[in-house]
Design an enzyme around this catalytic site. Structure first.
Site, PDB file in Angstrom:
ATOM      1  N   ARG A 157       0.853  -1.194   0.000  1.00 32.47           N
ATOM      2  CA  ARG A 157       0.000   0.000   0.000  1.00 32.47           C
ATOM      3  C   ARG A 157       0.885   1.239   0.000  1.00 32.47           C
ATOM      4  O   ARG A 157       0.602   2.235  -0.649  1.00 32.47           O
ATOM      5  CB  ARG A 157      -0.959   0.008   1.203  1.00 32.47           C
ATOM      6  CG  ARG A 157      -1.736   1.304   1.283  1.00 32.47           C
ATOM      7  CD  ARG A 157      -2.952   1.323   2.211  1.00 32.47           C
ATOM      8  NE  ARG A 157      -3.004   0.336   3.248  1.00 32.47           N
ATOM      9  CZ  ARG A 157      -2.345   0.397   4.404  1.00 32.47           C
ATOM     10  NH1 ARG A 157      -1.587   1.445   4.693  1.00 32.47           N
ATOM     11  NH2 ARG A 157      -2.449  -0.568   5.290  1.00 32.47           N
TER      12      ARG A 157
ATOM     13  N   TYR B 191     -16.443  18.576 -14.073  1.00 32.37           N
ATOM     14  CA  TYR B 191     -16.709  17.158 -14.374  1.00 32.37           C
ATOM     15  C   TYR B 191     -17.757  16.625 -13.379  1.00 32.37           C
ATOM     16  O   TYR B 191     -17.655  16.883 -12.167  1.00 32.37           O
ATOM     17  CB  TYR B 191     -15.400  16.363 -14.257  1.00 32.37           C
ATOM     18  CG  TYR B 191     -15.582  14.879 -14.321  1.00 32.37           C
ATOM     19  CD1 TYR B 191     -15.933  14.261 -15.512  1.00 32.37           C
ATOM     20  CD2 TYR B 191     -15.435  14.090 -13.189  1.00 32.37           C
ATOM     21  CE1 TYR B 191     -16.123  12.888 -15.570  1.00 32.37           C
ATOM     22  CE2 TYR B 191     -15.621  12.716 -13.235  1.00 32.37           C
ATOM     23  CZ  TYR B 191     -15.976  12.124 -14.434  1.00 32.37           C
ATOM     24  OH  TYR B 191     -16.161  10.767 -14.480  1.00 32.37           O
TER      25      TYR B 191
ATOM     26  N   ASP C 183      -7.162  20.188 -12.868  1.00 31.50           N
ATOM     27  CA  ASP C 183      -7.475  18.874 -13.439  1.00 31.50           C
ATOM     28  C   ASP C 183      -7.083  18.949 -14.911  1.00 31.50           C
ATOM     29  O   ASP C 183      -7.763  19.574 -15.714  1.00 31.50           O
ATOM     30  CB  ASP C 183      -8.971  18.583 -13.256  1.00 31.50           C
ATOM     31  CG  ASP C 183      -9.380  17.221 -13.820  1.00 31.50           C
ATOM     32  OD1 ASP C 183      -8.661  16.688 -14.688  1.00 31.50           O
ATOM     33  OD2 ASP C 183     -10.441  16.709 -13.404  1.00 31.50           O
TER      34      ASP C 183
ATOM     35  N   LYS D 197      -7.955   8.235 -18.946  1.00 32.59           N
ATOM     36  CA  LYS D 197      -8.302   8.824 -20.240  1.00 32.59           C
ATOM     37  C   LYS D 197      -7.091   8.813 -21.181  1.00 32.59           C
ATOM     38  O   LYS D 197      -6.592   7.751 -21.493  1.00 32.59           O
ATOM     39  CB  LYS D 197      -8.861  10.231 -20.002  1.00 32.59           C
ATOM     40  CG  LYS D 197      -9.890  10.316 -18.859  1.00 32.59           C
ATOM     41  CD  LYS D 197     -11.179   9.590 -19.154  1.00 32.59           C
ATOM     42  CE  LYS D 197     -12.102   9.427 -17.944  1.00 32.59           C
ATOM     43  NZ  LYS D 197     -12.406  10.648 -17.201  1.00 32.59           N
TER      44      LYS D 197
END
Ligand SMILES: *Cc1c(COP(=O)(O)O)cnc(C)c1O
Length: 380
Positions: free
Chosen positions: A46, A98, A170, A195
């Site tokens: 982690r 978004y 972003d 994306k």
């Protein structure tokens, strides 16, 4: 190093044990220690994973920054950034945010006492008025989704600096190939790696990038504490996809331009939203802060009825109807019922997002085939 070299080499070295040129997938949850606390910098997966570390270094280099952290999704990355804040803190964000980010801010984090103000970031006066001593962050998307508005990042930075607020961008739509917000003074860049960066529609991932050690330490602390990390297989796939980011982006932009021009000239098309047009209200800002104008295009039809838009989308053969963007295949979407369905209609209309608006993520197919497909669908 220039961009095309960085995507292939930044942070990447042949595996020291075997010489494998591809970064190995370290599919492990833990690492053996020589003695208690004596280890090779890896304790538990982690906290650190070597495949992830290579990707994080590569992404940071692409944004001309020092530090990168990968998350299980773009939303996981966004969530980690908002965890930097405390009750009473205020965030100014673009009013056509978004949909998923809007949902996280307005339905989850508002319950934790964080205040979100939605402002048209093209309006500098409105932005100045929204700032106060509690404003800790301004959250920018540019181009915005799906209206393709351009926000002047440098102008936002100069306002935010006078309030000691963080500027977070972003950069999903632009990618580091087209725009580098940290070079313009932003403190934090976030990506939905899902994306363009991964580019092949085969995984979900996010990233947070900064040049400031203190901020990176906090983000790393949150990453390790909250645990929204990506797995090593996905990190490998992104490292593979990223090697062609510049080539893919060039083709996305080239095809995007030709399709934007085709749509603009078509008698059945009403408005076309694409920042590369000289008539686009923020074209000059786009030219100043972006290298090219991207492959994301939205448009409306002269026949404004929702059924007409739905019919057009059904008629397309090469553009697949799906959420998401930035993959090599062309996609078409209907923001009002898909990506932005979680934004109330009156809020959507305020930012110009009508029911008939159609969004294209232009892929890297042959552009003549794409135009032929759009033409037959529009004219049928
Ligand atoms: C997709 C997207 C996100 C969310 O990313 P996920 O990887 O889907 O969690 C955030 N911002 C923008 C601009 C996006 O397109």
């Amino acid at each position: 190093m220039k961009f095309a070299t960085k995507v292939l080499h930044a942070g990447i070295v042949p595996d020291p044990r075997t010489g494998a040129i591809m970064t190995p997938i370290f599919q492990t949850s833990t690492y053996v220690q020589e003695a208690p606390g004596k280890h090779k910098g890896f304790e538990y997966a982690r906290t650190q994973n070597p495949t992830r570390t290579v990707l994080e270094e590569n992404l940071a280099a692409l944004e001309n920054a020092k530090f990168g952290r990968c998350f299980s999704s773009g939303m996981g990355a966004t969530d980690a950034i908002i965890k930097l804040l405390a009750p009473g803190d205020e965030v100014i964000c673009t009013h056509d945010l978004y949909g998923g980010t809007y949902r996280l801010f307005t339905t989850i984090y508002k319950n934790y006492g964080i205040i979100f103000k939605f402002v048209d970031l093209q309006d500098l006066e409105a932005v100045k008025q929204a700032f106060n001593k509690n404003t800790k962050m301004i959250w920018i998307e540019s181009p915005t989704n799906p209206m393709m508005r351009i926000v002047d990042i440098s102008a936002m930075v100069s306002i935010a600096k006078s309030y000691n607020s963080w500027v977070c961008v972003d950069n999903t739509f632009s990618t580091p190939y087209l725009q580098n917000p940290i070079d313009l003074g932003a403190n934090i860049v976030i990506h939905s790696v899902t994306k363009y960066i991964s580019g092949h529609s085969d995984l979900v991932m996010g990233a947070v990038i900064t040049n400031e050690k203190a901020l990176d330490d906090k983000i790393g602390y949150i990453q390790n504490s909250a645990g929204a990390i990506p797995g090593p297989n996905d990190c490998f796939l992104v490292l593979r996809g990223i090697k062609t980011l510049h080539i893919r982006m060039d083709r996305h932009c080239e095809n995007g331009k030709k399709i934007a021009l085709f749509l603009k000239d078509h008698p059945s098309v009403d408005q076309v939203f694409w920042p590369g047009f000289v008539e686009h209200p923020n074209h000059q800002v786009a030219k100043k802060q972006m290298r090219q104008f991207g492959g994301m295009i939205s448009f409306t039809l002269k026949n404004d009825h929702i059924d007409f838009a739905f019919k057009l989308m059904r008629k397309l053969k090469l553009f697949n109807l799906a959420e998401s963007l930035g993959g090599v295949e062309s996609l078409i979407g209907h923001p009002a019922s898909m990506t932005h369905a979680s934004i109330p209609k009156e809020e959507r209309l305020k930012s110009g997002l009508t029911d008939s608006l159609i969004r294209l993520s232009v892929g890297i197919e042959d552009v003549e085939d794409l135009i032929k497909d759009l033409k037959q669908a529009i004219e049928s």
